[in-house]
Design an enzyme around this catalytic site. Sequence first.
Site, PDB file in Angstrom:
ATOM      1  N   ASN A   1     -10.347  -2.737   2.641  1.00  0.00           N
ATOM      2  CA  ASN A   1     -10.040  -2.827   1.205  1.00  0.00           C
ATOM      3  C   ASN A   1     -11.328  -2.643   0.415  1.00  0.00           C
ATOM      4  OD1 ASN A   1      -7.281  -3.278   1.307  1.00  0.00           O
ATOM      5  ND2 ASN A   1      -7.445  -5.508   1.158  1.00  0.00           N
TER       6      ASN A   1
ATOM      7  N   HIS B   1       0.833  -1.218   0.000  1.00  0.00           N
ATOM      8  CA  HIS B   1       0.000   0.000   0.000  1.00  0.00           C
ATOM      9  C   HIS B   1       0.866   1.267   0.000  1.00  0.00           C
ATOM     10  CE1 HIS B   1      -3.894  -2.086   0.832  1.00  0.00           C
ATOM     11  NE2 HIS B   1      -3.103  -2.961   1.412  1.00  0.00           N
TER      12      HIS B   1
HETATM   13 FE1  HDD Z   1      -2.573  -4.839   5.411  1.00  0.00          FE
HETATM   14  C1  HDD Z   1      -1.165  -1.798   5.068  1.00  0.00           C
HETATM   15  C2  HDD Z   1      -5.574  -3.591   4.265  1.00  0.00           C
HETATM   16  C3  HDD Z   1      -3.924  -8.008   5.408  1.00  0.00           C
HETATM   17  C4  HDD Z   1       0.159  -5.973   6.964  1.00  0.00           C
HETATM   18  N1  HDD Z   1      -3.230  -3.044   4.770  1.00  0.00           N
HETATM   19  C5  HDD Z   1      -2.489  -1.906   4.711  1.00  0.00           C
HETATM   20  C6  HDD Z   1      -3.293  -0.830   4.238  1.00  0.00           C
HETATM   21  C7  HDD Z   1      -4.541  -1.336   4.003  1.00  0.00           C
HETATM   22  C8  HDD Z   1      -4.498  -2.736   4.352  1.00  0.00           C
HETATM   23  C9  HDD Z   1      -5.736  -0.581   3.497  1.00  0.00           C
HETATM   24  C10 HDD Z   1      -2.814   0.594   3.990  1.00  0.00           C
HETATM   25  C11 HDD Z   1      -2.964   1.448   5.219  1.00  0.00           C
HETATM   26  C12 HDD Z   1      -2.546   2.858   4.924  1.00  0.00           C
HETATM   27  O1  HDD Z   1      -3.166   3.480   4.054  1.00  0.00           O
HETATM   28  O2  HDD Z   1      -1.616   3.339   5.579  1.00  0.00           O
HETATM   29  N2  HDD Z   1      -4.357  -5.656   4.857  1.00  0.00           N
HETATM   30  C13 HDD Z   1      -5.485  -4.956   4.512  1.00  0.00           C
HETATM   31  C14 HDD Z   1      -6.606  -5.853   4.474  1.00  0.00           C
HETATM   32  C15 HDD Z   1      -6.140  -7.101   4.775  1.00  0.00           C
HETATM   33  C16 HDD Z   1      -4.734  -6.966   5.034  1.00  0.00           C
HETATM   34  C17 HDD Z   1      -8.040  -5.448   4.179  1.00  0.00           C
HETATM   35  C18 HDD Z   1      -6.877  -8.400   4.879  1.00  0.00           C
HETATM   36  C19 HDD Z   1      -8.091  -8.505   5.280  1.00  0.00           C
HETATM   37  N3  HDD Z   1      -1.977  -6.673   6.027  1.00  0.00           N
HETATM   38  C20 HDD Z   1      -2.679  -7.841   5.975  1.00  0.00           C
HETATM   39  C21 HDD Z   1      -1.939  -8.879   6.645  1.00  0.00           C
HETATM   40  C22 HDD Z   1      -0.782  -8.294   7.107  1.00  0.00           C
HETATM   41  C23 HDD Z   1      -0.828  -6.914   6.702  1.00  0.00           C
HETATM   42  C24 HDD Z   1      -2.408 -10.315   6.802  1.00  0.00           C
HETATM   43  C25 HDD Z   1       0.365  -8.901   7.870  1.00  0.00           C
HETATM   44  C26 HDD Z   1       0.337  -9.978   8.568  1.00  0.00           C
HETATM   45  N4  HDD Z   1      -0.778  -4.049   5.851  1.00  0.00           N
HETATM   46  C27 HDD Z   1       0.182  -4.690   6.539  1.00  0.00           C
HETATM   47  C28 HDD Z   1       1.357  -3.809   6.878  1.00  0.00           C
HETATM   48  C29 HDD Z   1       0.923  -2.445   6.283  1.00  0.00           C
HETATM   49  C30 HDD Z   1      -0.420  -2.763   5.663  1.00  0.00           C
HETATM   50  C31 HDD Z   1       2.674  -4.337   6.470  1.00  0.00           C
HETATM   51  C32 HDD Z   1       1.899  -1.731   5.370  1.00  0.00           C
HETATM   52  C33 HDD Z   1       1.931  -0.314   5.823  1.00  0.00           C
HETATM   53  C34 HDD Z   1       1.138  -0.276   7.028  1.00  0.00           C
HETATM   54  O3  HDD Z   1       0.675  -1.519   7.324  1.00  0.00           O
HETATM   55  O4  HDD Z   1       0.916   0.701   7.712  1.00  0.00           O
HETATM   56  O5  HDD Z   1       1.528  -3.769   8.244  1.00  0.00           O
END
Ligand code: HDD
Length: 706
Positions: free
Chosen positions: A160, A87
């Site tokens: 999402n 993202h």
């Molecule tokens: Fe995630 C970012 C949505 C599964 C780990 N995720 C991130 C963002 C969104 C989502 C919208 C952007 C946030 C922003 O604008 O700063 N992610 C989802 C959805 C998931 C999902 C709807 C499943 C239902 N994500 C998911 C899993 C993991 C992560 C299973 C890790 C185990 N996601 C992250 C992250 C991020 C992220 C690495 C990257 C930047 C942040 O968090 O702030 O932690």
Amino acid sequence: MAGKIGKDTGAQSHAAEFETAVGEGGELHQLASGADDVLTTQQGVPVADDQNSLKVGPLGPTLLEDFHFREKIFHFDHERIPERVVHARGFGVHGTFTLDESLAEYTTAKVLTEVGEQTPMFVRFSTVAGNKGSFDLARDVRGFAAKFYTKEGNWDIVANNIPVFFIQDAIKFPDLIHAAKQEPDRGFPQAQTAHDNFWDYIGLTPESMHMVMWIMSDRAIPRSFRFMEGFGVHTFRLIDADGKGTYVKFHFKPKLGLQSVMWNEALKINGADPDFHRRDLWDAITMGTPPVWDLGVQLFDDDFADQFEFDILDATKIIPEEQIPVRKIGSFVLDRVVDNFFHETEQVAFCTQNVVPGIGFTNDPLLQGRNFSYLDTQLKRLGSPNFTHLPINAPRVPVQNFQQDGHMNMRNPKGRVNYEPNSWGGPRESPTTGYRHFSAETSGRKAQVRSASFADHYSQARQFFISQTPIEQKHIGDALVFELSKCERVDIRQRIVSHLRNIDETLATVVADGLGLPELPPSFPAAVPPRTDLPPSEALSIVKRGPDSFAGRKLGILVSDGASAAMVKALTKAVEGLPAIYEIVTPKIGGATLDDGTMVEGKQKIDGGPSVLYDAVAIVVSEEGAAMLAEDKPAKDFVNDAFAHGKFMAYTAEALPLLERAGIAASDHDAGLIALKDEGEVKAFLGTCAQVRVWDRELRVDLDAA
Ligand code: HDD
């Protein structure tokens, strides 16, 4: 002059924050610089010369003594922070949520119970796989992360635009993302899943099949953030004053309806305007037509969970709206752009574990893993456990605790006491209003296992596919063929087709044929037999949930010198009245002189304003203009693409030769190609545009023939 620059670029607001953080910053600032609009160093020292470093003579060496020069370069060298691992490319805006209907029966959360309460919000939209500088119209999931600054602290729904996910357990997330992003040896492809590693991983991960249907559908190429749904994905829990829990899924429903672009259009938009989505939202807000979404909930209890065909803790499953209708409880408007992109959009930190009293988690293993990952990632990205002190992340309620120190700390506890319990005073626990976790009996064998109730990977994939209109089904087939045709290894393509056979045999056949496979591979062994009895769900189709008017959409008006001023005026007035947006596209950016001698300004020169940027087009030209444009490739592409993309097109009679030279013969004319005989017909034309596209034209002008 330097003073003016300081003021216009936000030195003022920096000072304002300083004031907020320190209390007496304003006075200090005054003392240091002597005037509000004087450029200063980071130490507040007034700067006399910002253009020339300190040298020994005009051609001499630069001196280390020049502290302003060194500070300026030092700061510049450290401007970048790690981009989000997923993202990375995002766009954030502010808004307000208003509650219309109380959920007091189910929860104590004030944000969901105090009708009329207005809660400030920040929302960040994003693509997942591309890096920060990638393009907006990648085929990808869109992030729709929402932060509610409630009276009881911050509540984040990190949502999402697709209600399911690729995997069921968070431990698989690093592999999924490694496979989706650019391949590690070559560093490409960027912002797309059309490559071997992604489809290799997917083919070996049957649980991803439901999500694959969604990302191969037009949901993954939205027309705009404004026309997208949002989904909290997981089952969360509402908790009432007695500690009783009710399951809940969160939905965001756009008032404008759902709309996507076509894949051929997406490819071209990425070239014409890589910032298409962020510009669209910026324009809509700054032009005074902010988008609005309803906040909806699906509520259910253990009885429903027990009799539901799938496990409510499995993030690869939806609960069809026909089974549990979405109850709209309020709406949010996104109506304020940020003052500074880095400050707000980059530094905002969403965390799934940010919940408020009355809202809790379930044992969904994906959610449990996310609750660790988001906090952890913010430390890496923002560099300090004090990221919550940044204005965009700070709650709008007092923060009182004994957490202290760390990099960039801005609010250590005042006074002598920094521990708890203490006999000095200070903040105390509040058993009545404080956060209480949902209390439940739990037992089991400690083991690395997946519940058998998570084993069905194909039934809802099939349900999604059969819920689509024929044109949407065609797009799914086309997308699969496109993506898999970019894979070099035939066995990777075949394996995906073997999964498709468990979803829909016709789809599998169409894709196999599009890929030129000599024969259908055997079906992938399914852990449990796929069900074929799930009924179609209307809510899953974009076409069935499209806009009901042209409001909020964009008309491109191609205008030449000598064109009818009355017609241009009628069109622009009607569009403004909806309200919708228009852009005048002219052969020269200076504009066009109309038949009454007035000049209309061009927003786009024809080469830079292809029709893919618009929802519908009007061609208002003179005879000479049409003759000139008929020899101009960008003008012919404008017309030809609009036609091929199934757009509604209006034209004045003089435009016919241009249409013909662009490849639209008299026999091609259909109900979506509308001759504007006089200005009175403009309203009817825009009324017709409510339908989004002339879908059956696509079958005649096949762009992506499999
Ligand atoms: Fe995630 C970012 C949505 C599964 C780990 N995720 C991130 C963002 C969104 C989502 C919208 C952007 C946030 C922003 O604008 O700063 N992610 C989802 C959805 C998931 C999902 C709807 C499943 C239902 N994500 C998911 C899993 C993991 C992560 C299973 C890790 C185990 N996601 C992250 C992250 C991020 C992220 C690495 C990257 C930047 C942040 O968090 O702030 O932690």
